[in-house]
Write an enzyme that holds these catalytic residues in place. Structure first.
Site, short mmCIF file in Angstrom:
data_model
loop_
_atom_site.label_atom_id
_atom_site.label_comp_id
_atom_site.label_asym_id
_atom_site.label_seq_id
_atom_site.Cartn_x
_atom_site.Cartn_y
_atom_site.Cartn_z
N SER A 80 -35.31 -2.83 9.21
CA SER A 80 -34.89 -4.17 8.29
C SER A 80 -33.75 -4.83 9.47
O SER A 80 -33.07 -3.78 9.81
CB SER A 80 -34.65 -3.29 6.75
OG SER A 80 -34.20 -4.48 6.09
N LYS A 117 -32.74 2.98 6.20
CA LYS A 117 -33.90 3.23 7.21
C LYS A 117 -33.08 3.10 8.98
O LYS A 117 -33.25 3.56 9.51
CB LYS A 117 -34.06 1.09 7.20
CG LYS A 117 -34.75 0.76 6.22
CD LYS A 117 -35.76 0.89 6.14
CE LYS A 117 -37.26 0.79 4.20
NZ LYS A 117 -38.49 1.47 4.98
N TYR A 175 -29.31 1.43 1.44
CA TYR A 175 -30.36 1.07 1.82
C TYR A 175 -31.15 0.87 2.83
O TYR A 175 -31.50 1.38 3.68
CB TYR A 175 -30.82 -0.30 0.76
CG TYR A 175 -32.33 -0.78 1.77
CD1 TYR A 175 -33.41 -0.37 1.76
CD2 TYR A 175 -32.43 -2.40 2.44
CE1 TYR A 175 -34.82 -0.88 2.51
CE2 TYR A 175 -33.42 -2.65 3.45
CZ TYR A 175 -34.57 -2.07 2.91
OH TYR A 175 -35.68 -2.36 3.80
#
Ligand code: UDP
Length: 359
Positions: A140, A168, A164
């Site tokens: 991302s 990743k 988050y």
């Protein structure tokens, strides 16, 4: 190729499953169905769906080796998976700030289990090429945090600002280490803002809860609910944040292209695995920044409905601008977005919304 798609019942995953089928690959989906949609995969795409977590070693091995009950009497029975596309992850930025362990457990620990299995001797010894099963990892733009340059290239430093994005990045780093330790071939795709729906309105964006701008703004238009704008005091031309929206079908097709790296027949592609460069990293976006207010105006124009807005304070962790340079994937893999125009992206979302809400 026989492709295991983890999280394949989710938004980007289901569009990718469809693109894989259209490209004559044979997908198998594993999804815990916490956020995924079973019906699309099983009833519409007639694709085997195994409900479970990738942290479940026995379950995962049985799917990889084609011995899972759900695969008996299908084309996959007794056959090994050739490649993995790994989407399975939680992806609510705000929630990740409040419940970081939920994200590290699911996004990192479970990915480690998956990587452990695909790099294990048990798996490697059964493959004709004697190497780990290659993997495409869904990463991302959240890994870049607040970028110091625009557009963002793959070499822009990664400083994620929420759990988050950090989760990743951690998996990216593990994958890179495995290229060195056991020759794992991988492609890391860093998505910018996935949006839109299939142009025939068969599948679309259906998160529960929904936090994304485009589906919320469409709902606001049709249901006469107010839409909150999180901050109109950003240093941009209209005070609202800029995002690089990419059509979900263009994202899906990028995965099909990336798979070609793992096939032997990609002679026309301008890359190879010389110099131990086993991990290929690509941004996926359209290279243009669209503001929150612009999105609202486009939806008002297309739907011919007014959206009532409430200006709220800034949402925590929102960078002012996230705009990709996708030149690398365009040059190296020949990726060509079919729907780069934001009107097409938004119109497909609206068509899908009206079809799924009013039928
Ligand atoms: N946004 C907004 N109102 C909403 C949802 C989102 O103003 O109800 C803004 C958000 O602050 C961001 C942009 O829209 O600037 C895109 O947010 P989204 O959640 O769709 O994607 P993100 O960029 O966070 O991944």
């Amino acid at each position: 190729m026989r492709v295991l798609v983890t999280g394949g019942a989710g938004y980007i995953g289901s569009h990718t499953v469809r693109a894989l089928i259209e490209a004559k690959h044979e997908p198998v989906v594993i999804d815990n169905l916490v956020y995924g949609h079973k019906k699309v995969i099983q009833n519409i795409f007639k694709t085997p769906l195994i409900c479970g977590n990738i942290g479940n070693t026995n379950l995962l091995k049985s799917v990889i080796f084609g011995t899972h009950n759900e695969l008996i009497s299908t084309n996959h029975e007794g056959k090994m998976i050739d490649a993995i596309i790994h989407f399975a992850a939680y992806a609510y930025v705000g929630e990740s700030v409040k419940q970081p362990l939920k994200y590290y457990k699911n996004n990192v620990s479970e990915s480690i289990n998956l990587l452990d299995i695909i790099c294990s001797n048990d798996v490697i010894s059964r493959r004709s090429s004697s190497d780990p099963i290659p993997i495409i990892f869904s990463s991302s733009c959240a890994t870049y945090g607040i970028p110091k340059e625009t557009p963002i290239t793959e070499n822009t430093p990664q400083n994620p600002i929420n759990p988050y994005g950090k989760s990743k990045l951690m998996v990216e780093e593990i994958i890179k280490d495995l290229a060195i330790s056991c020759n794992l071939k991988s492609v890391i795709l860093r998505y910018f803002n996935a949006a839109g729906a299939s142009p025939d309105s068969v599948i679309g964006e259906d998160h529960c809860p929904e936090t994304h701008l485009i589906p919320l703004a469409i709902k606001a238009a049709f249901e006469s609910k107010p839409l909150k704008i999180f901050g109109d005091d950003y240093p941009t031309f209209d005070g609202t944040c800029l995002r690089d929206y990419i059509h979900v079908c263009d994202l899906a097709n990028a995965h099909v292209l990336a798979l070609k790296i793992f096939e032997k027949k990609q002679v026309h592609l301008k890359h190879d695995y010389k110099n131990n460069d086993l991990c290929k990293i690509y941004n996926l976006g359209n290279g243009s920044g669209i503001s929150v207010k612009q999105i609202i105006n486009i939806i008002e124009k297309v739907t011919q409905k007014e959206i009532k807005i409430i200006i709220e304070k800034r949402r925590e962790g929102d960078p002012t601008s996230l705009i990709a340079s996708a030149s690398k994937i365009i040059q190296e893999l020949g990726w060509e977005p079919k729907y780069p125009n934001i009107y097409d992206i938004v119109s497909h979302s609206i068509s899908w919304y009206t079809k799924s809400s009013f039928q």
